[in-house]
Structure formats: structure tokens, C-alpha cells
Design a protein around this motif. Structure first.
Motif, mmCIF file in Angstrom:
data_model
loop_
_atom_site.group_PDB
_atom_site.id
_atom_site.type_symbol
_atom_site.label_atom_id
_atom_site.label_comp_id
_atom_site.label_asym_id
_atom_site.label_seq_id
_atom_site.Cartn_x
_atom_site.Cartn_y
_atom_site.Cartn_z
ATOM 1 N N GLY A 139 0.862 -1.176 0.000
ATOM 2 C CA GLY A 139 0.000 0.000 0.000
ATOM 3 C C GLY A 139 0.896 1.222 0.000
ATOM 4 N N SER A 140 0.558 2.198 0.790
ATOM 5 C CA SER A 140 1.413 3.373 0.942
ATOM 6 C C SER A 140 1.126 4.010 2.303
ATOM 7 N N VAL A 141 1.989 4.914 2.695
ATOM 8 C CA VAL A 141 1.794 5.668 3.925
ATOM 9 C C VAL A 141 1.505 7.103 3.509
ATOM 10 N N ALA A 142 0.276 7.545 3.723
ATOM 11 C CA ALA A 142 -0.156 8.888 3.313
ATOM 12 C C ALA A 142 -0.254 9.793 4.542
ATOM 13 N N ALA A 143 -0.637 11.031 4.320
ATOM 14 C CA ALA A 143 -0.745 12.024 5.392
ATOM 15 C C ALA A 143 -1.707 11.562 6.482
ATOM 16 N N ARG A 144 -2.826 10.940 6.108
ATOM 17 C CA ARG A 144 -3.795 10.491 7.120
ATOM 18 C C ARG A 144 -3.205 9.396 8.002
ATOM 19 N N ASP A 145 -2.331 8.533 7.426
ATOM 20 C CA ASP A 145 -1.670 7.496 8.216
ATOM 21 C C ASP A 145 -0.706 8.119 9.220
ATOM 22 N N ILE A 146 -0.009 9.159 8.791
ATOM 23 C CA ILE A 146 0.927 9.852 9.681
ATOM 24 C C ILE A 146 0.158 10.524 10.816
ATOM 25 N N VAL A 147 -0.984 11.113 10.508
ATOM 26 C CA VAL A 147 -1.825 11.744 11.533
ATOM 27 C C VAL A 147 -2.285 10.697 12.547
ATOM 28 N N GLU A 148 -2.658 9.493 12.074
ATOM 29 C CA GLU A 148 -3.093 8.423 12.977
ATOM 30 C C GLU A 148 -1.960 7.962 13.888
ATOM 31 N N VAL A 149 -0.750 7.830 13.335
ATOM 32 C CA VAL A 149 0.407 7.417 14.130
ATOM 33 C C VAL A 149 0.706 8.470 15.202
ATOM 34 N N LEU A 150 0.657 9.744 14.824
ATOM 35 C CA LEU A 150 0.908 10.822 15.786
ATOM 36 C C LEU A 150 -0.194 10.881 16.848
ATOM 37 N N ALA A 151 -1.433 10.637 16.440
ATOM 38 C CA ALA A 151 -2.555 10.648 17.393
ATOM 39 C C ALA A 151 -2.410 9.509 18.406
ATOM 40 N N ALA A 152 -1.916 8.356 17.959
ATOM 41 C CA ALA A 152 -1.704 7.230 18.870
ATOM 42 C C ALA A 152 -0.645 7.561 19.925
ATOM 43 N N GLU A 153 0.268 8.467 19.585
ATOM 44 C CA GLU A 153 1.307 8.894 20.525
ATOM 45 C C GLU A 153 0.873 10.117 21.343
ATOM 46 N N GLY A 154 -0.361 10.615 21.090
ATOM 47 C CA GLY A 154 -0.892 11.713 21.885
ATOM 48 C C GLY A 154 -0.737 13.100 21.274
ATOM 49 N N PHE A 155 -0.375 13.183 19.985
ATOM 50 C CA PHE A 155 -0.221 14.485 19.327
ATOM 51 C C PHE A 155 -1.424 14.740 18.428
ATOM 52 N N ASN A 156 -2.050 15.898 18.587
ATOM 53 C CA ASN A 156 -3.218 16.256 17.789
ATOM 54 C C ASN A 156 -2.766 17.132 16.621
ATOM 55 N N ILE A 157 -2.511 16.493 15.481
ATOM 56 C CA ILE A 157 -2.034 17.175 14.279
ATOM 57 C C ILE A 157 -3.073 16.963 13.179
ATOM 58 N N GLY A 158 -3.367 18.009 12.415
ATOM 59 C CA GLY A 158 -4.318 17.899 11.320
ATOM 60 C C GLY A 158 -3.647 17.422 10.035
ATOM 61 N N ARG A 159 -4.429 16.824 9.141
ATOM 62 C CA ARG A 159 -3.884 16.332 7.869
ATOM 63 C C ARG A 159 -3.269 17.449 7.045
ATOM 64 N N ASN A 160 -3.851 18.635 7.130
ATOM 65 C CA ASN A 160 -3.326 19.756 6.345
ATOM 66 C C ASN A 160 -2.003 20.274 6.904
ATOM 67 N N GLN A 161 -1.606 19.835 8.090
ATOM 68 C CA GLN A 161 -0.342 20.257 8.677
ATOM 69 C C GLN A 161 0.814 19.339 8.284
ATOM 70 N N VAL A 162 0.518 18.195 7.668
ATOM 71 C CA VAL A 162 1.550 17.255 7.239
ATOM 72 C C VAL A 162 1.989 17.623 5.833
ATOM 73 N N ASP A 163 3.280 17.895 5.667
ATOM 74 C CA ASP A 163 3.819 18.274 4.361
ATOM 75 C C ASP A 163 4.405 17.033 3.701
#
Length: 191
Positions: free
Chosen positions: A91-115
Motif C-alpha cells: 500500500g502506501s503511507v499517506a498524510a492520514r496514516d501519519i496523523v493516525e500514528v501521531l494521534a496514537a502517541e498523543g499528538f493532535n495534528i491535522g492532515r493539512n499540517q503534514v507536508d
């Protein structure tokens, strides 16, 4: 269209500047997200009266972003995905996947903030930029691997894109004789 910026917009201008932008960019992005106002006398007066409030809110957001940036800067996150022996992800790792990984670690980051210009499509260590505020940018490392054990091996500098690295087999040393017995009786011979 002329607009008054209500906050700093990268590659466009600072708060309070009047800039000319394309109509679609203003109508579809700047105006709906509250980043700008149409440039006219009423809005100029409104901006000047609200300037102190906008600057205070901007400083507050920047301060919060700096706190998060201090914690995130240079941090590494493990992303486990299925991949082939060459390291190509199924598959691939997209911005939404990165947001999910960060959320699991307790960071609230929006998809539009991932470059992330293109999705990550192979295992390895990948640098990803996060825009936490218009003036705060931080870089994190995504360790994409097939398992947590492989992720720890990758973080130590090992490349896992060959059978040798994955299974401990030296591909160059393999010969056909290792798999087939040349002396064997040929099954299926037409004699």
C-alpha cells in the motif's frame, strides 16, 4: 482579487498586508478558512479595530505550536506495513496514516499540517515536515518497516531491502545447484 491577510500565509504575506490573489484562491481557501477579508474600506476599518485581538491570538497559537514542536522535533515514529522483499510497500503511507500514528502517541495534528508531497511507498527511514503554525515547522522521522523488530534494525542503520538483510541469505552466493540436483533422474523426460 485584493484581500487583507488576517494571519501570515507562507509565500503570500504577513498579517495586515493587502495582497492581490486569484479569485478562486481567495474564494475557495483564504476567505472560507478565515485567513483573509476582501479588501474594501469597511473591512480595512474592521481589521484595524480587531488587529490587537488577532495579533494576540496569533501569538498564543504560535506559543502552543512551539511547545508541541519542542517535543516533536527529531522524534521517530514506527509505521508497520506489509511489503515485498525489495522493500516496496503493498500500500502506501499517506498524510492520514501519519496523523493516525501521531494521534496514537498523543499528538493532535491535522492532515493539512503534514507536508507530504507524495505518499511513502517503500520501507526505510523517511523525514516528514509538519507545519504546526505558519511560523513553526518541525521535522519528524517515519520508520516504515514490516515489523517492530525490523524497525529497530533500520533505526540502527541496517538496510532491509534484500533477501540477505531480511533472511540472512547471501543472494550472490546462491547457485542453481543449491536448489536442483544435476545428477537427479529427470522426471518427465520423453524417452
Amino acid at each position: 482579487m485584493q484581500v487583507i491577510l488576517l494571519e501570515r500565509v507562507p509565500k503570500l504575506g504577513q498579517m495586515g498586508e493587502t495582497v492581490k490573489v486569484r479569485d478562486g484562491f481567495a474564494r475557495n481557501y483564504l476567505l472560507p478558512l478565515g485567513k483573509a477579508l476582501r479588501s474594501n474600506e469597511a473591512n480595512k476599518k474592521r481589521f484595524e479595530s480587531e488587529r490587537a485581538t488577532l495579533e494576540a491570538r496569533n501569538l498564543e497559537r504560535k506559543g502552543e505550536a512551539l511547545k508541541v514542536a519542542e517535543v516533536l522535533d527529531g522524534k521517530s515514529f514506527i509505521v508497520v506495513r506489509a511489503a515485498g522483499e525489495t522493500g516496496q510497500l503493498y500500500g502506501s503511507v499517506a498524510a492520514r496514516d501519519i496523523v493516525e500514528v501521531l494521534a496514537a502517541e498523543g499528538f493532535n495534528i491535522g492532515r493539512n499540517q503534514v507536508d507530504l508531497n507524495t505518499p511513502i511507498k517503500e520501507i526505510g527511514l523517511h523525514k516528514v515536515s509538519l507545519h504546526l503554525h505558519s511560523e513553526v515547522e518541525v521535522s519528524v522521522e517515519m520508520n516504515v518497516a514490516r515489523s517492530a523488530e525490523e524497525a529497530s534494525r533500520q533505526s540502527q542503520g541496517e538496510s532491509l531491502t534484500s533477501a540477505d538483510a531480511i533472511y540472512g541469505v547471501d543472494e550472490d552466493a546462491l547457485r542453481p545447484e543449491d536448489f536442483f540436483d544435476p545428477e537427479a533422474d529427470g522426471v518427465g523426460d520423453d524417452e
